[in-house]
Design an enzyme around this catalytic site. Sequence first.
Site, PDB file in Angstrom:
ATOM      1  N   CYS A 380     146.166 102.839  48.224  1.00 52.51           N
ATOM      2  CA  CYS A 380     146.954 103.754  47.396  1.00 52.51           C
ATOM      3  C   CYS A 380     147.241 103.120  46.021  1.00 52.51           C
ATOM      4  O   CYS A 380     146.354 103.020  45.191  1.00 52.51           O
ATOM      5  CB  CYS A 380     148.231 104.156  48.131  1.00 52.51           C
ATOM      6  SG  CYS A 380     149.070 105.597  47.407  1.00 52.51           S
ATOM      7  N   HIS A 518     145.778 106.202  53.139  1.00 44.93           N
ATOM      8  CA  HIS A 518     146.552 105.219  53.898  1.00 44.93           C
ATOM      9  C   HIS A 518     145.932 105.041  55.283  1.00 44.93           C
ATOM     10  O   HIS A 518     146.419 105.609  56.272  1.00 44.93           O
ATOM     11  CB  HIS A 518     148.006 105.675  54.029  1.00 44.93           C
ATOM     12  CG  HIS A 518     148.794 105.571  52.773  1.00 44.93           C
ATOM     13  ND1 HIS A 518     149.526 104.447  52.440  1.00 44.93           N
ATOM     14  CD2 HIS A 518     148.955 106.441  51.743  1.00 44.93           C
ATOM     15  CE1 HIS A 518     150.110 104.637  51.270  1.00 44.93           C
ATOM     16  NE2 HIS A 518     149.778 105.837  50.825  1.00 44.93           N
ATOM     17  N   GLU A 520     146.152 102.738  57.315  1.00 46.76           N
ATOM     18  CA  GLU A 520     147.040 102.085  58.285  1.00 46.76           C
ATOM     19  C   GLU A 520     147.678 103.087  59.237  1.00 46.76           C
ATOM     20  O   GLU A 520     148.058 102.733  60.366  1.00 46.76           O
ATOM     21  CB  GLU A 520     148.124 101.277  57.562  1.00 46.76           C
ATOM     22  CG  GLU A 520     149.178 102.088  56.813  1.00 46.76           C
ATOM     23  CD  GLU A 520     148.824 102.375  55.367  1.00 46.76           C
ATOM     24  OE1 GLU A 520     149.745 102.617  54.562  1.00 46.76           O
ATOM     25  OE2 GLU A 520     147.618 102.365  55.039  1.00 46.76           O
TER      26      GLU A 520
END
Length: 554
Positions: A380, A518, A520
């Site tokens: 990001c 993102h 994650e």
Amino acid sequence: MTPLIFVTGGVVSSLGKGIAAASLAAILEARGLKVTMMKLDPYINVDPGTMSPFQHGEVYVTDDGAETDLDLGHYERFVRTRLSRKNSVTTGRIYENVIRKERRGDYLGATVQVIPHITDEIRRCIDEATEGYDVALVEIGGTVGDIESLPFLEAIRQVRTERGPEKALFMHLTLVPYIGAAGELKTKPTQHSVKELRSIGIQPDVLLCRSEQAVPDSERRKIAQFTNVSERAVISVPDVDVLYRIPSGLHAQGLDEIVVNQLKLADKVGPVDLSMWEDAVDATLHPLDEVTIAVVGKYVDHQDAYKSVGEALKHGGLRQRTKVNLKWLEAQDLEGTDMAALADVDGILVPGGFGDRGFEGKVLTSKFAREQQVPYFGICYGMQAAVVDYARNVVGLEGANSTENDRQSPNPVIGLITEWRTATGDVEKRDDKSDLGGTMRLGLQEQRLKPGTLARELYGKDVVAERHRHRYEFNNRYRTQLEDAGLVIAGKSMDDTLVEVVELPRDAHPWFLACQAHPEFLSTPRDGHPLFIGFIRAARERKAGGKLLQEVRA
């Protein structure tokens, strides 16, 4: 009607209700049940999207673009169910819904009150989120005794009264502190917490007793006697060295059997299989390699702000039996230094963030990784920092910046997204005067990867989907100029309008990749995530002096 397990907390906050609830959900899923989870948060914010990371921690994003509590991240990492906006409800959203109904005239002129209108709306949200599952766990945020939690507690009391104990179970997490001077555990806080809960009409069926060490049987009997809870339902939950031990620890004490028996689920369950969690514990305790990763962020003093990033890095190591040591660095502290803090690391990750504070430190970090050939993973804001560094220091675009930080930049290589498609395909528009809350590009978005790139190799397919949360993006006016200077545009949105992944050619850098999404949020201890696995592998190879390594699977 889905059987419900309501999870409350007492004595103090931050005891780990979310982890405890997710661990029980993992056991029930391992026994063959279709499980979902839900979080009821008592704060007035409609969602945590505009809350400070220092106060609230990470904002977790679901497939449908909901900005939610970080506990939903725990839930999705422990169970396979993909959650949505329905699974995260706040007081603010409840009141917003009720007021909207009142304005429409849905209440036919009635005086709108906490009981029944607010509690009915809470119950409606619970029913909507849990319908169609074998069992659902509903966590109530905050601590028993907080005035903010009372409407939620009243709502779940009503649910239990109407459905009965075979369709609604109360599980209360409480603290049993160890007093070092006395050399003993103290049960009085637990007794008072349960007393408070019973005073509002809720009798716990199960107590989870958090403590530094295992609660002995004598203390469990004492707690059972004073709380009117069966002794076998007083469960000891001591601190653990590895989080993944918790499901096995709860199962060993028969927690899942208590739940299955009370909720009459015996005909739906099979024998438990916790081998995945046992393998994760073994890989964590017996690594074959070790790396150090620097995480250069804006909110590192509150590591919950990057909870999913830290977990995803560990998952990436877990798949290779590699211990991942995290070195948390404040981006702002690196500005004006010789970057010596990064000299001893095997890889550098720059995560997301907002605002100009620390951005120059992130740009310098990207420059250091690029020039020193250190594996770099930008997420990001970390991608935007990498683009700004490349524009300034390779292409030579003086004053290159993001318009988030400098609206007068002569070379705004990162700019505000003014139009994009949502996770559902609808077109959204915004400008710099739009509200901050709920106006970002959010949720699961597909992107097409360029053949022959590192990203395409790691993912192993042409089209992938990742979750997003951002309002600034690569400025397409500079796409050709940066590509001509060597930057690789490795991934773009399906309509070719937004840059999703950038990287450096592998003949110029061993591993340099940055993405706008993102990733994650899609990493779990079961599978990891291909980008994090690849990043940890690159860090291992750097540590080994560039030697290609044999993949070791956990």
